[in-house]
Design an enzyme around this catalytic site. Structure first.
Site, PDB file in Angstrom:
ATOM      1  N   LYS A 191       0.768  -1.142   0.145  1.00 39.29           N
ATOM      2  CA  LYS A 191      -0.056  -0.254  -0.017  1.00 39.29           C
ATOM      3  C   LYS A 191       1.018   1.319  -0.125  1.00 39.29           C
ATOM      4  CE  LYS A 191      -2.069   2.635   3.168  1.00 39.29           C
ATOM      5  NZ  LYS A 191      -1.976   3.949   2.417  1.00 39.29           N
ATOM      6  N   GLY A 244       6.942   4.781   8.389  1.00 39.96           N
ATOM      7  CA  GLY A 244       6.047   5.835   8.586  1.00 39.96           C
ATOM      8  C   GLY A 244       6.060   6.594  10.081  1.00 39.96           C
ATOM      9  N   SER A 245       4.967   6.846  10.492  1.00 43.07           N
ATOM     10  CA  SER A 245       5.142   7.695  11.663  1.00 43.07           C
ATOM     11  C   SER A 245       5.244   6.775  12.946  1.00 43.07           C
ATOM     12  CB  SER A 245       4.150   8.814  11.980  1.00 43.07           C
ATOM     13  OG  SER A 245       2.641   8.118  12.067  1.00 43.07           O
ATOM     14  N   THR A 246       5.591   7.120  13.898  1.00 42.14           N
ATOM     15  CA  THR A 246       5.641   6.299  15.169  1.00 42.14           C
ATOM     16  C   THR A 246       4.316   5.933  15.695  1.00 42.14           C
ATOM     17  OG1 THR A 246       7.768   7.103  15.864  1.00 42.14           O
ATOM     18  CG2 THR A 246       6.668   6.222  17.785  1.00 42.14           C
ATOM     19  N   GLY A 249       2.794   3.359  13.605  1.00 37.44           N
ATOM     20  CA  GLY A 249       3.676   1.959  13.949  1.00 37.44           C
ATOM     21  C   GLY A 249       3.060   1.390  15.096  1.00 37.44           C
ATOM     22  N   CYS A 300      13.665  10.368   7.086  1.00 38.15           N
ATOM     23  CA  CYS A 300      13.557   9.788   8.619  1.00 38.15           C
ATOM     24  C   CYS A 300      14.771   9.838   9.269  1.00 38.15           C
ATOM     25  CB  CYS A 300      13.025   8.394   8.725  1.00 38.15           C
ATOM     26  SG  CYS A 300      14.028   7.277   7.442  1.00 38.15           S
ATOM     27  N   GLU A 401       9.668  14.833  16.051  1.00 40.88           N
ATOM     28  CA  GLU A 401       9.979  14.846  14.770  1.00 40.88           C
ATOM     29  C   GLU A 401       9.189  15.754  13.750  1.00 40.88           C
ATOM     30  OE1 GLU A 401       8.956  11.102  12.283  1.00 40.88           O
ATOM     31  OE2 GLU A 401      11.063  11.530  11.473  1.00 40.88           O
TER      32      GLU A 401
HETATM   33  P1  NAD Z   1       1.638   7.892   8.611  1.00 42.22           P
HETATM   34  O1  NAD Z   1       2.451   7.016   9.540  1.00 42.22           O
HETATM   35  O2  NAD Z   1       0.367   8.311   8.886  1.00 42.22           O
HETATM   36  O3  NAD Z   1       1.571   7.097   7.079  1.00 42.22           O
HETATM   37  C1  NAD Z   1       2.659   6.276   6.699  1.00 42.22           C
HETATM   38  C2  NAD Z   1       1.816   5.011   6.028  1.00 42.22           C
HETATM   39  O4  NAD Z   1       0.998   4.322   6.939  1.00 42.22           O
HETATM   40  C3  NAD Z   1       0.833   5.486   4.921  1.00 42.22           C
HETATM   41  O5  NAD Z   1       0.877   4.669   3.843  1.00 42.22           O
HETATM   42  C4  NAD Z   1      -0.452   5.275   5.547  1.00 42.22           C
HETATM   43  O6  NAD Z   1      -1.699   5.417   4.591  1.00 42.22           O
HETATM   44  C5  NAD Z   1      -0.405   4.256   6.423  1.00 42.22           C
HETATM   45  N1  NAD Z   1      -1.311   4.333   7.616  1.00 42.22           N
HETATM   46  C6  NAD Z   1      -1.712   5.312   8.353  1.00 42.22           C
HETATM   47  N2  NAD Z   1      -2.517   4.944   9.121  1.00 42.22           N
HETATM   48  C7  NAD Z   1      -2.583   3.539   9.319  1.00 42.22           C
HETATM   49  C8  NAD Z   1      -3.328   2.671  10.130  1.00 42.22           C
HETATM   50  N3  NAD Z   1      -4.116   2.793  11.027  1.00 42.22           N
HETATM   51  N4  NAD Z   1      -2.950   1.290   9.561  1.00 42.22           N
HETATM   52  C9  NAD Z   1      -2.382   0.998   8.653  1.00 42.22           C
HETATM   53  N5  NAD Z   1      -1.500   1.700   7.727  1.00 42.22           N
HETATM   54  C10 NAD Z   1      -1.739   3.285   8.144  1.00 42.22           C
HETATM   55  O7  NAD Z   1       2.583   9.119   8.228  1.00 42.22           O
HETATM   56  P2  NAD Z   1       1.677  10.538   7.487  1.00 42.22           P
HETATM   57  O8  NAD Z   1       0.523  10.898   8.535  1.00 42.22           O
HETATM   58  O9  NAD Z   1       1.828  10.440   6.438  1.00 42.22           O
HETATM   59  O10 NAD Z   1       3.052  11.407   8.268  1.00 42.22           O
HETATM   60  C11 NAD Z   1       2.945  12.017   9.614  1.00 42.22           C
HETATM   61  C12 NAD Z   1       4.599  11.943  10.247  1.00 42.22           C
HETATM   62  O11 NAD Z   1       5.012  10.733  10.081  1.00 42.22           O
HETATM   63  C13 NAD Z   1       5.567  12.774   9.660  1.00 42.22           C
HETATM   64  O12 NAD Z   1       5.374  14.171   9.866  1.00 42.22           O
HETATM   65  C14 NAD Z   1       6.528  12.109   9.914  1.00 42.22           C
HETATM   66  O13 NAD Z   1       7.045  12.654  11.069  1.00 42.22           O
HETATM   67  C15 NAD Z   1       6.294  10.673  10.071  1.00 42.22           C
HETATM   68  N6  NAD Z   1       6.886  10.005   9.013  1.00 42.22           N
HETATM   69  C16 NAD Z   1       7.841   9.252   8.895  1.00 42.22           C
HETATM   70  C17 NAD Z   1       8.646   8.558   7.813  1.00 42.22           C
HETATM   71  C18 NAD Z   1       9.651   7.740   7.835  1.00 42.22           C
HETATM   72  O14 NAD Z   1      10.274   7.494   6.797  1.00 42.22           O
HETATM   73  N7  NAD Z   1       9.920   7.291   8.919  1.00 42.22           N
HETATM   74  C19 NAD Z   1       7.789   8.889   6.434  1.00 42.22           C
HETATM   75  C20 NAD Z   1       6.639   9.379   6.523  1.00 42.22           C
HETATM   76  C21 NAD Z   1       6.126  10.219   7.666  1.00 42.22           C
END
Ligand code: NAD
Length: 498
Positions: A191, A244-246, A249, A300, A401
């Protein structure tokens, strides 16, 4: 053109066919609900396209396709060398389509085209090629016990992998996930982030062209709380890999717990960069600048906390500001002179502005930037590169972050203080140390709580080297040989010879 493909012309004049469907069983299809999500050009705020978004039912169809493919002779039955050759072919196709892929990536994400072409796309091709090379070298061991017993291990694929990726490096994150998963013989339901759905759909056409059997790779765009959650909770998904975000995670961990799935998480950081008095100042300034400002600060591993030993603090600050002024040219992502494009979305832009407000409210000194920047049409999610000084470690801007071109810089006195403060956040992804004293460099590298330490550089990732964090920056490793461990189960076979 069909209603599953759009004829688009990108800002650089490239005219191409953009798939907009869900990619299941090597075909683009509409979502069951017909719901679409819209994606915006962050430089102009204009809609680029709408793509189909997967519902829970669509996720179920894709997982079934991946499960079937996992057991089919066309995938489970081929030799590991042939599996590797498919990845090698995909790597070549990525290179042949570099201009298309870099154009879409730049348009949808806002990153400078020249960076997409020269950094992201080679990283994608290299990752696929690297793991293509690994496919027929994934081996178990024979373990000596006694003459009455033969014991060996087999590395087996985990099964159907749910792979959830972010928007900051869409294609590279797809390659980091797909490369090792496919090399090990798994199948995938991947995804992309809802903010950047386009380039991965184009990659899907190359996956099919490379010859991967139907169902081996399935790509579902959609929102996190629907599509992402349906993948993370699906009973027939064996593993979830997430970047993605903590906060997300944690949510993935909870969802995966329902079926006790194998998970790997890469969840970002607040990475420190330490510069000691004896460092090569010019080199430290250049690396520190790229380490935080590259990709609009949406990295990140970004060195978002810079700690400078007091003997060179003033000189570093002057030189760093000069470097930002000289290099961080903001503007149109398709202009070759641009170093910094727009942030990916209005939400990310607003998030950075809220941290700027927070820094000022908490009494930090806004030493550079901090203001929105608009392109010639007065549009775009651009923000000036921003430096805060006079910060206290407990401030929000030093702990959380930000994910933008935003850095806090503060002085330190001793090595002990530098290490203690470097470790003083919940994160532990990356770190950098600048010194010419080889003993100090290695001592500090050991003392820092992080998955990665760069000595006299920053952000210099490599597909051959393990990547990942400790503390709240995640668990498990991607890339390198270590990345294979996340995609295999180790089976022990005991043979009674007595
Ligand atoms: P996010 O964690 O919400 O999104 C990352 C991915 O997870 C996307 O594909 C999203 O659709 C998916 N996702 C979101 N909620 C989910 C859930 N409940 N179950 C399964 N999948 C889910 O990140 P964001 O809102 O796009 O960004 C927010 C913050 O996250 C940023 O400001 C940054 O601090 C951090 N971030 C970190 C990285 C990294 O490389 N570590 C990348 C993007 C964002």
């Amino acid at each position: 053109m069909s209603d599953l493909t759009l004829n688009l012309t990108a800002p650089n004049g490239l005219n191409y066919m953009q798939p907009i469907g869900l990619f299941i069983n090597n075909e683009f299809v509409k979502s069951a609900s017909r719901v679409k999500l819209s994606t915006i050009d962050p430089a102009t705020e204009a809609e680029i396209a709408s793509v189909y978004a997967a519902s829970t039912d669509d996720v179920d169809v894709a997982v079934k396709a991946a499960r079937k493919a996992f057991n089919e002779p066309s995938w489970a039955g081929i030799s590991s060398t042939d599996r590797g050759n498919l990845l090698l072919k995909l790597a070549s196709l990525v290179e042949e389509n570099a201009h298309h892929l870099a154009t879409i990536e730049s348009w949808d994400n806002g990153k400078p085209y020249i960076h997409a072409l020269n950094v992201d796309i080679p990283a994608v091709a290299n990752t696929f090629r690297y793991y293509g090379g690994w496919a027929d070298k994934i081996q178990g061991d024979v373990i000596e016990t006694s003459p009455q017993k033969l014991t060996y291990t087999i590395r087996e694929p985990v099964g159907v992998c749910g792979q959830i990726i972010p928007w900051n490096f869409p294609l590279a994150m797809a390659a980091w996930k797909l490369g090792p998963a496919l090399a090990c013989g798994n199948t995938s339901v991947l995804k992309p982030a809802e903010q950047t759905p386009l380039s991965i759909l184009y990659l899907a056409t190359l996956i099919k062209e490379a010859g991967f059997p139907p169902g081996v790779v399935n790509i579902l765009n959609g929102h996190g709380r629907t599509t992402g959650d349906a993948i993370a909770t699906h009973v027939d998904v064996d593993k979830v890999a997430f970047t993605g975000s903590t906060a997300t995670g944690r949510q993935i961990m909870r969802s995966a717990a329902l079926n006790l799935k194998n998970i790997t998480l890469e969840t970002g950081g607040k990475s420190p960069l330490l510069v000691f008095n004896d460092a090569d100042l010019k080199s430290a300034v250049a690396w520190a600048h790229t380490g935080i400002m590259f990709n609009q600060g949406q990295v990140c591993t970004a060195n978002s906390r810079i700690l400078i030993q007091e003997g060179i603090y003033d000189r570093f600050l002057v030189a760093f500001k000069e470097q930002v002024k000289k290099v961080s040219k903001i503007g149109n992502p398709f202009d070759d002179a641009t170093f910094q494009g727009p942030q990916v979305t209005q939400a990310q832009f607003d998030r950075i502005v809220s941290y700027i407000d927070s820094g000022i409210a908490e009494g930090a000194c806004l030493a550079y930037g901090g203001k929105p920047y608009k392109n010639v049409n007065g549009k775009g999610f651009f923000i000036e590169p921003t430096i805060f000084t006079n910060v206290k470690d407990e401030m929000k801007i030093c702990q959380e972050e930000v994910f933008g071109p935003f850095v806090v810089i503060s002085p330190f006195k001793t090595e002990e203080e530098a290490v203690r403060r470097a470790n003083d956040t919940p994160f532990g992804l990356a770190s950098s140390v600048f010194t010419q004293d080889i003993k100090k460099a290695h001592r500090v590298a050991r003392a820092i709580q992080a998955g990665m330490v760069w000595i006299n550089s920053s952000g210099d990732s490599d597909f051959r080297i393990p990547f990942g964090g400790v503390k709240q920056s995640g668990m498990g490793r991607e890339l390198g040989e270590a990345g294979l461990a996340a995609y295999t189960n180790l089976k022990a076979v005991h043979v009674n010879l007595s």
